[in-house]
Every structure is written in structure tokens, then in C-alpha cells.
Design a protein around this motif. Structure first.
Motif, PDB file in Angstrom:
ATOM      1  N   ARG A  70       0.820  -1.207   0.000  1.00 28.35           N
ATOM      2  CA  ARG A  70       0.000   0.000   0.000  1.00 28.35           C
ATOM      3  C   ARG A  70       0.856   1.259   0.000  1.00 28.35           C
ATOM      4  NH1 ARG A  70      -3.530  -0.674   5.237  1.00 28.35           N
ATOM      5  NH2 ARG A  70      -1.475  -1.369   5.973  1.00 28.35           N
ATOM      6  N   THR A  71       0.308   2.312  -0.604  1.00 26.12           N
ATOM      7  CA  THR A  71       0.978   3.606  -0.551  1.00 26.12           C
ATOM      8  C   THR A  71       0.679   4.260   0.790  1.00 26.12           C
ATOM      9  OG1 THR A  71      -0.919   4.808  -1.472  1.00 26.12           O
ATOM     10  CG2 THR A  71       0.661   3.840  -3.037  1.00 26.12           C
ATOM     11  N   ALA A  72       1.401   5.342   1.078  1.00 25.30           N
ATOM     12  CA  ALA A  72       1.166   6.064   2.324  1.00 25.30           C
ATOM     13  C   ALA A  72      -0.264   6.588   2.389  1.00 25.30           C
ATOM     14  CB  ALA A  72       2.166   7.213   2.454  1.00 25.30           C
ATOM     15  N   GLU A  73      -0.788   7.079   1.278  1.00 24.17           N
ATOM     16  CA  GLU A  73      -2.151   7.597   1.265  1.00 24.17           C
ATOM     17  C   GLU A  73      -3.166   6.488   1.508  1.00 24.17           C
ATOM     18  OE1 GLU A  73      -3.396  10.594   1.302  1.00 24.17           O
ATOM     19  OE2 GLU A  73      -1.353  11.367   1.420  1.00 24.17           O
ATOM     20  N   GLU A  74      -2.918   5.319   0.976  1.00 19.70           N
ATOM     21  CA  GLU A  74      -3.832   4.196   1.210  1.00 19.70           C
ATOM     22  C   GLU A  74      -3.811   3.780   2.677  1.00 19.70           C
ATOM     23  OE1 GLU A  74      -3.705   1.990  -3.176  1.00 19.70           O
ATOM     24  OE2 GLU A  74      -2.230   1.456  -1.629  1.00 19.70           O
ATOM     25  N   ILE A  75      -2.640   3.800   3.278  1.00 22.80           N
ATOM     26  CA  ILE A  75      -2.564   3.439   4.698  1.00 22.80           C
ATOM     27  C   ILE A  75      -3.223   4.516   5.554  1.00 22.80           C
ATOM     28  CG2 ILE A  75      -1.020   2.826   6.594  1.00 22.80           C
ATOM     29  CD1 ILE A  75       1.031   1.928   4.550  1.00 22.80           C
ATOM     30  N   ARG A  76      -3.051   5.780   5.169  1.00 24.28           N
ATOM     31  CA  ARG A  76      -3.727   6.857   5.905  1.00 24.28           C
ATOM     32  C   ARG A  76      -5.240   6.705   5.820  1.00 24.28           C
ATOM     33  NH1 ARG A  76       0.445  10.122   3.296  1.00 24.28           N
ATOM     34  NH2 ARG A  76       2.020  10.604   4.883  1.00 24.28           N
ATOM     35  N   ALA A  77      -5.738   6.317   4.651  1.00 16.45           N
ATOM     36  CA  ALA A  77      -7.175   6.112   4.499  1.00 16.45           C
ATOM     37  C   ALA A  77      -7.662   4.998   5.423  1.00 16.45           C
ATOM     38  CB  ALA A  77      -7.510   5.783   3.045  1.00 16.45           C
ATOM     39  N   ALA A  78      -6.862   3.935   5.554  1.00 13.24           N
ATOM     40  CA  ALA A  78      -7.216   2.853   6.474  1.00 13.24           C
ATOM     41  C   ALA A  78      -7.209   3.331   7.920  1.00 13.24           C
ATOM     42  CB  ALA A  78      -6.246   1.684   6.293  1.00 13.24           C
ATOM     43  N   ALA A  79      -6.261   4.202   8.250  1.00 12.55           N
ATOM     44  CA  ALA A  79      -6.207   4.760   9.603  1.00 12.55           C
ATOM     45  C   ALA A  79      -7.425   5.627   9.874  1.00 12.55           C
ATOM     46  CB  ALA A  79      -4.924   5.564   9.789  1.00 12.55           C
ATOM     47  N   VAL A  85       5.850   5.884   8.292  1.00 12.14           N
ATOM     48  CA  VAL A  85       7.049   5.199   7.805  1.00 12.14           C
ATOM     49  C   VAL A  85       7.009   5.054   6.293  1.00 12.14           C
ATOM     50  CG1 VAL A  85       8.356   3.037   7.883  1.00 12.14           C
ATOM     51  CG2 VAL A  85       7.376   3.986   9.987  1.00 12.14           C
ATOM     52  N   ARG A  86       5.866   4.635   5.735  1.00  8.24           N
ATOM     53  CA  ARG A  86       5.775   4.473   4.293  1.00  8.24           C
ATOM     54  C   ARG A  86       5.940   5.815   3.580  1.00  8.24           C
ATOM     55  NH1 ARG A  86       3.888   0.392   1.415  1.00  8.24           N
ATOM     56  NH2 ARG A  86       5.423  -0.680   2.707  1.00  8.24           N
ATOM     57  N   GLY A  87       5.395   6.884   4.158  1.00  5.31           N
ATOM     58  CA  GLY A  87       5.558   8.205   3.564  1.00  5.31           C
ATOM     59  C   GLY A  87       7.015   8.641   3.529  1.00  5.31           C
ATOM     60  N   LEU A  88       7.764   8.348   4.592  1.00  2.86           N
ATOM     61  CA  LEU A  88       9.186   8.681   4.612  1.00  2.86           C
ATOM     62  C   LEU A  88       9.963   7.862   3.594  1.00  2.86           C
ATOM     63  CD1 LEU A  88       9.708   9.016   8.478  1.00  2.86           C
ATOM     64  CD2 LEU A  88       9.754  10.854   6.785  1.00  2.86           C
ATOM     65  N   GLU A  89       9.541   6.622   3.385  1.00  2.00           N
ATOM     66  CA  GLU A  89      10.190   5.812   2.361  1.00  2.00           C
ATOM     67  C   GLU A  89       9.908   6.367   0.961  1.00  2.00           C
ATOM     68  OE1 GLU A  89      10.168   1.442   4.637  1.00  2.00           O
ATOM     69  OE2 GLU A  89       8.706   1.900   3.066  1.00  2.00           O
ATOM     70  N   GLU A  90       8.675   6.787   0.742  1.00  2.00           N
ATOM     71  CA  GLU A  90       8.324   7.338  -0.561  1.00  2.00           C
ATOM     72  C   GLU A  90       9.082   8.633  -0.852  1.00  2.00           C
ATOM     73  OE1 GLU A  90       3.725   5.596  -0.788  1.00  2.00           O
ATOM     74  OE2 GLU A  90       4.092   7.710  -0.348  1.00  2.00           O
ATOM     75  N   ARG A  91       9.393   9.378   0.188  1.00  2.54           N
ATOM     76  CA  ARG A  91      10.156  10.619   0.018  1.00  2.54           C
ATOM     77  C   ARG A  91      11.663  10.352   0.030  1.00  2.54           C
ATOM     78  NH1 ARG A  91       8.158  14.169   4.878  1.00  2.54           N
ATOM     79  NH2 ARG A  91       9.773  15.574   4.056  1.00  2.54           N
ATOM     80  N   THR A  92      12.047   9.093   0.131  1.00  2.00           N
ATOM     81  CA  THR A  92      13.445   8.652   0.206  1.00  2.00           C
ATOM     82  C   THR A  92      14.171   9.216   1.430  1.00  2.00           C
ATOM     83  OG1 THR A  92      14.368  10.438  -1.167  1.00  2.00           O
ATOM     84  CG2 THR A  92      13.565   8.460  -2.319  1.00  2.00           C
ATOM     85  N   VAL A  93      13.400   9.646   2.414  1.00  2.00           N
ATOM     86  CA  VAL A  93      14.007  10.036   3.687  1.00  2.00           C
ATOM     87  C   VAL A  93      14.518   8.786   4.398  1.00  2.00           C
ATOM     88  CG1 VAL A  93      13.597  11.118   5.928  1.00  2.00           C
ATOM     89  CG2 VAL A  93      12.534  12.063   3.871  1.00  2.00           C
ATOM     90  N   LEU A  94      13.774   7.717   4.279  1.00  2.00           N
ATOM     91  CA  LEU A  94      14.194   6.412   4.778  1.00  2.00           C
ATOM     92  C   LEU A  94      14.332   5.462   3.603  1.00  2.00           C
ATOM     93  CD1 LEU A  94      11.865   5.866   7.899  1.00  2.00           C
ATOM     94  CD2 LEU A  94      14.196   6.735   7.869  1.00  2.00           C
ATOM     95  N   GLY A 131       1.122  14.790   9.988  1.00  2.00           N
ATOM     96  CA  GLY A 131       1.082  16.048   9.241  1.00  2.00           C
ATOM     97  C   GLY A 131       2.366  16.843   9.376  1.00  2.00           C
ATOM     98  N   ARG A 132       2.934  16.883  10.571  1.00  2.00           N
ATOM     99  CA  ARG A 132       4.181  17.633  10.772  1.00  2.00           C
ATOM    100  C   ARG A 132       5.353  16.977  10.048  1.00  2.00           C
ATOM    101  NH1 ARG A 132       5.631  18.020  16.472  1.00  2.00           N
ATOM    102  NH2 ARG A 132       4.121  16.388  16.950  1.00  2.00           N
ATOM    103  N   VAL A 133       5.357  15.630  10.013  1.00  2.00           N
ATOM    104  CA  VAL A 133       6.419  14.930   9.285  1.00  2.00           C
ATOM    105  C   VAL A 133       6.358  15.281   7.807  1.00  2.00           C
ATOM    106  CG1 VAL A 133       7.167  12.645   8.508  1.00  2.00           C
ATOM    107  CG2 VAL A 133       6.663  13.034  10.920  1.00  2.00           C
ATOM    108  N   ARG A 134       5.162  15.338   7.258  1.00  2.00           N
ATOM    109  CA  ARG A 134       5.025  15.674   5.834  1.00  2.00           C
ATOM    110  C   ARG A 134       5.439  17.109   5.529  1.00  2.00           C
ATOM    111  NH1 ARG A 134      -0.974  13.881   4.320  1.00  2.00           N
ATOM    112  NH2 ARG A 134      -1.302  14.098   6.574  1.00  2.00           N
ATOM    113  N   ASP A 135       5.280  17.983   6.512  1.00  2.31           N
ATOM    114  CA  ASP A 135       5.598  19.393   6.295  1.00  2.31           C
ATOM    115  C   ASP A 135       7.046  19.749   6.635  1.00  2.31           C
ATOM    116  OD1 ASP A 135       3.001  19.833   5.497  1.00  2.31           O
ATOM    117  OD2 ASP A 135       2.321  20.466   7.494  1.00  2.31           O
TER     118      ASP A 135
END
Length: 222
Positions: A105-114, A135-144, A200-204
Motif C-alpha cells: 500500500r501507498t502512504a495515502e492508502e494506509i492513511r485512508a485505512a487509519a 514510515v511508508r511516507g518517509l520511504e516514498e520521500r526517500t528520507v528512509l 502532518g508535521r512529518v510531511r511538512d
């Protein structure tokens, strides 16, 4: 006095300190002192002895049967209490990954599940999915870097290194994930709100440059 041939008299011996220690050590090295059988093994042998007298129909006593059934039930309960926590502990220590290997799942899909879990008051699932989304969002941004076997604590520490201003909150969020997922701790609406705001703060927040990359940039000729 002359003793008859072949007759000996034991004379008490008082060894010195060194000899006494040697004798004690040799005695304690006897394997009999180290053969400790488990409680379940001893219970099973005792039960077998009790059943030995009930091999023929004539010997069967209704009261004895009830006693044996009760003993078997007690052995089963003890076995579960002893072996059950061990299995849980081993599973908890060896498989604490945040994202399963087949979770694509993408980060957005996991957020929707949350969000869906939170809307129906399932705070535990909402908290777990929200942290997975972080975590998935950070991976998608290549932060992790993408790592299937990463634990919540490992993800929090790695993310804190790139997002130092959110370090404490990330570590706390990872601890909440472990408490809810593996520690049987109940999640609350406040936990869900805290992780949602952190998401939200992690994304910003813009990540810092990794130390190794920064060192290379400084050392590169201009």
C-alpha cells in the motif's frame, strides 16, 4: 589389640582446608546434582504411575477416573501457562516489523485505512496504521530507505536522524506502536490524534542532509 585378618576399622579423617575444598568440588561435579527434570516431565511420570493401576476394567473406579481427568486438565493448563508466554515472547522479539513484506500500500492508502479505523472508534488499528503511514511516507520521500524488516524503534531512530526537530515525537510514536501492537496496551483517541498530528508535521518538515552526504559535499572541489 590385634584385629582379625581382613577386618578394617574406619578412622575419622579431618582433611585440611585444601583437601576439603577438593572433596567438595569433586562431589558437586557428580552429574546427579545437575540432572533437574522439568515440572511437566515429573507430572507426566506421576500421572503414568496413577494410570498403571487402571489398566483393566475391573480396576476402574469412577472417583479415580474423575481424579485422573482433573489431573490431565491441570497438566494441560500448566503446559499452556509455561509454553504459551514463551511462544509469545519469541514471536514478539523476532517479528516486530512495522510493515509486512507483502504490504504494497501507498502512504495515502494506509492513511485512508487509519482514518476509517478512527471513524469507527478502533483506536488500536488507527494508531498502528497511522504509524505505518508515517514510515511508508518517509520511504516514498526517500528520507528512509525501504526495509521490510524494520522495527518501529529502528524506523523512529532513523527518521529522527533526518528530522531532528521531531526526534522525540517520532521515538514516542514508535514506542506507542510497540506498546499497542506487542504489549497489549490499549490505544486511546488521544494516541490517534497525537500520531495524526505527527503525520502532518512529518510531511511538512524538510529532512536534513545525511551526515555522509554532507561531508562529501563539503569535501568536493568547487
Amino acid at each position: 589389640m590385634i584385629l582379625p585378618a581382613g577386618l578394617t576399622v574406619g578412622v575419622p579423617v579431618e582433611p585440611d582446608a585444601a583437601t576439603g575444598r577438593r572433596w567438595a568440588t569433586e562431589e558437586l561435579l557428580d552429574p546427579v546434582y545437575h540432572q533437574q527434570r522439568s515440572l511437566l516431565s515429573r507430572l507426566w511420570d506421576w500421572l503414568a504411575e496413577q494410570l498403571a493401576g487402571l489398566q483393566t476394567p475391573a480396576a476402574i473406579d469412577p472417583f479415580a477416573v474423575l481424579v485422573v481427568v482433573g489431573i490431565i486438565a491441570a497438566v494441560v493448563v500448566v503446559a499452556f501457562l509455561v509454553a504459551g508466554p514463551v511462544r509469545v515472547s519469541r514471536r514478539g522479539s523476532s517479528d516486530r516489523r512495522v510493515l509486512d513484506h507483502d504490504d504494497a500500500r501507498t502512504a495515502e492508502e494506509i492513511r485512508a485505512a487509519a482514518e476509517a479505523a478512527a471513524s469507527r472508534g478502533d483506536w488500536a488499528l488507527a494508531v498502528l496504521e497511522r504509524y505505518r503511514a508515517i514510515v511508508r511516507g518517509l520511504e516514498e520521500r526517500t528520507v528512509l530507505e525501504e526495509r521490510v524488516a524494520r522495527t518501529a524503534h529502528e524506523a523512529a531512530l532513523a527518521a529522527a536522524a533526518r528530522l531532528p526537530s521531531l526526534g522525540d515525537d517520532l521515538v514516542a510514536a514508535g514506542r506507542t506502536f510497540d506498546d499497542v501492537a506487542y504489549g497489549d496496551e490499549p490505544a486511546t483517541a488521544d494516541d490517534e490524534r497525537r500520531l495524526r498530528e505527527l503525520d502532518g508535521r512529518v510531511r511538512d518538515t524538510r529532512p536534513t542532509t545525511p551526515t555522509g552526504v554532507a561531508d562529501l559535499a563539503v569535501a568536493a572541489p568547487r
